[in-house]
Design a protein around this motif. Sequence first.
Motif, PDB file in Angstrom:
ATOM      1  N   ASP A 117     -11.126 -13.611   1.024  1.00  0.00           N
ATOM      2  CA  ASP A 117     -10.605 -14.791   1.716  1.00  0.00           C
ATOM      3  C   ASP A 117     -11.773 -15.647   2.191  1.00  0.00           C
ATOM      4  OD1 ASP A 117      -7.994 -15.904   2.885  1.00  0.00           O
ATOM      5  OD2 ASP A 117      -9.323 -15.893   4.625  1.00  0.00           O
ATOM      6  N   GLN A 128      -7.372  -0.862   5.479  1.00  0.00           N
ATOM      7  CA  GLN A 128      -6.339  -1.468   4.634  1.00  0.00           C
ATOM      8  C   GLN A 128      -4.979  -1.304   5.288  1.00  0.00           C
ATOM      9  OE1 GLN A 128      -6.352  -0.691   0.290  1.00  0.00           O
ATOM     10  NE2 GLN A 128      -4.351   0.233   0.671  1.00  0.00           N
ATOM     11  N   GLU A 178      -4.479  -9.289  -0.744  1.00  0.00           N
ATOM     12  CA  GLU A 178      -3.682  -9.154  -1.964  1.00  0.00           C
ATOM     13  C   GLU A 178      -2.264  -9.566  -1.598  1.00  0.00           C
ATOM     14  OE1 GLU A 178      -1.952  -5.355  -4.037  1.00  0.00           O
ATOM     15  OE2 GLU A 178      -4.018  -5.669  -4.726  1.00  0.00           O
ATOM     16  N   GLN A 179      -1.841 -10.724  -2.090  1.00  0.00           N
ATOM     17  CA  GLN A 179      -0.528 -11.242  -1.725  1.00  0.00           C
ATOM     18  C   GLN A 179       0.540 -10.698  -2.662  1.00  0.00           C
ATOM     19  OE1 GLN A 179      -1.657 -15.612  -1.176  1.00  0.00           O
ATOM     20  NE2 GLN A 179      -0.017 -15.243   0.301  1.00  0.00           N
ATOM     21  N   ALA A 180       1.588 -10.116  -2.075  1.00  0.00           N
ATOM     22  CA  ALA A 180       2.741  -9.659  -2.845  1.00  0.00           C
ATOM     23  C   ALA A 180       3.785 -10.771  -2.923  1.00  0.00           C
ATOM     24  CB  ALA A 180       3.339  -8.418  -2.197  1.00  0.00           C
ATOM     25  N   ARG A 220      -8.732  -4.047  -1.794  1.00  0.00           N
ATOM     26  CA  ARG A 220      -7.790  -4.615  -2.759  1.00  0.00           C
ATOM     27  C   ARG A 220      -7.712  -6.109  -2.499  1.00  0.00           C
ATOM     28  NH1 ARG A 220      -2.491  -0.837  -2.841  1.00  0.00           N
ATOM     29  NH2 ARG A 220      -1.735  -2.609  -4.029  1.00  0.00           N
ATOM     30  N   GLY A 221      -7.432  -6.871  -3.535  1.00  0.00           N
ATOM     31  CA  GLY A 221      -7.201  -8.290  -3.368  1.00  0.00           C
ATOM     32  C   GLY A 221      -8.435  -9.138  -3.578  1.00  0.00           C
ATOM     33  N   GLU A 222      -8.277 -10.396  -3.200  1.00  0.00           N
ATOM     34  CA  GLU A 222      -9.324 -11.404  -3.354  1.00  0.00           C
ATOM     35  C   GLU A 222      -9.985 -11.669  -2.005  1.00  0.00           C
ATOM     36  OE1 GLU A 222     -10.096 -12.723  -6.342  1.00  0.00           O
ATOM     37  OE2 GLU A 222      -8.564 -11.414  -7.218  1.00  0.00           O
ATOM     38  N   THR A 251       0.829  -1.204   0.000  1.00  0.00           N
ATOM     39  CA  THR A 251       0.000   0.000   0.000  1.00  0.00           C
ATOM     40  C   THR A 251       0.867   1.259   0.000  1.00  0.00           C
ATOM     41  OG1 THR A 251      -1.922   1.005   1.051  1.00  0.00           O
ATOM     42  CG2 THR A 251      -0.228   0.185   2.519  1.00  0.00           C
ATOM     43  N   CYS A 287      -7.453  -6.079   3.669  1.00  0.00           N
ATOM     44  CA  CYS A 287      -8.525  -5.092   3.792  1.00  0.00           C
ATOM     45  C   CYS A 287      -9.654  -5.711   4.609  1.00  0.00           C
ATOM     46  CB  CYS A 287      -9.054  -4.680   2.427  1.00  0.00           C
ATOM     47  SG  CYS A 287      -7.867  -3.734   1.457  1.00  0.00           S
ATOM     48  N   PHE A 329     -10.259  -9.206   2.648  1.00  0.00           N
ATOM     49  CA  PHE A 329      -9.693  -9.255   1.306  1.00  0.00           C
ATOM     50  C   PHE A 329      -8.179  -9.308   1.461  1.00  0.00           C
ATOM     51  CE2 PHE A 329     -13.823  -7.472   0.728  1.00  0.00           C
ATOM     52  CZ  PHE A 329     -14.235  -7.877  -0.532  1.00  0.00           C
ATOM     53  N   GLY A 352       1.844  -8.856   1.951  1.00  0.00           N
ATOM     54  CA  GLY A 352       0.830  -8.307   1.058  1.00  0.00           C
ATOM     55  C   GLY A 352       0.002  -7.256   1.748  1.00  0.00           C
TER      56      GLY A 352
END
Length: 89
Positions: free
Chosen positions: A52, A84, A64-66, A48-50, A2, A74, A62, A71
């Motif tokens: 869970d 977030q 978002e894996q980096a 952000r992201g998918e 972020t 949210c 949510f 990651g």
Amino acid sequence: MTDQVSPKESKAALDAALKMVSVDAFEDITLILADHNTDHFKIVDQPRGELDAEEYSFGSIFVEQASESAGIICIPLPNEKFLQFNYWN
């Protein structure tokens, strides 16, 4: 990860988010935070992201894996907002 957020802004966002939620949600959020290293908290309009699969008292988070161990998470808040923040292990 972020956008950079100052430590003062980050603390204010986390404090505000924790005041918005129920006691059960507060407990779930503190458990999530205890499981990770975290920083750069901010309140946003869109996650952000998918989504869970794990359910909490407030719903699902949510992610978002980096990488495998880092990651963005949210967490849904009232009024269609999200807390977030960056996480890493």
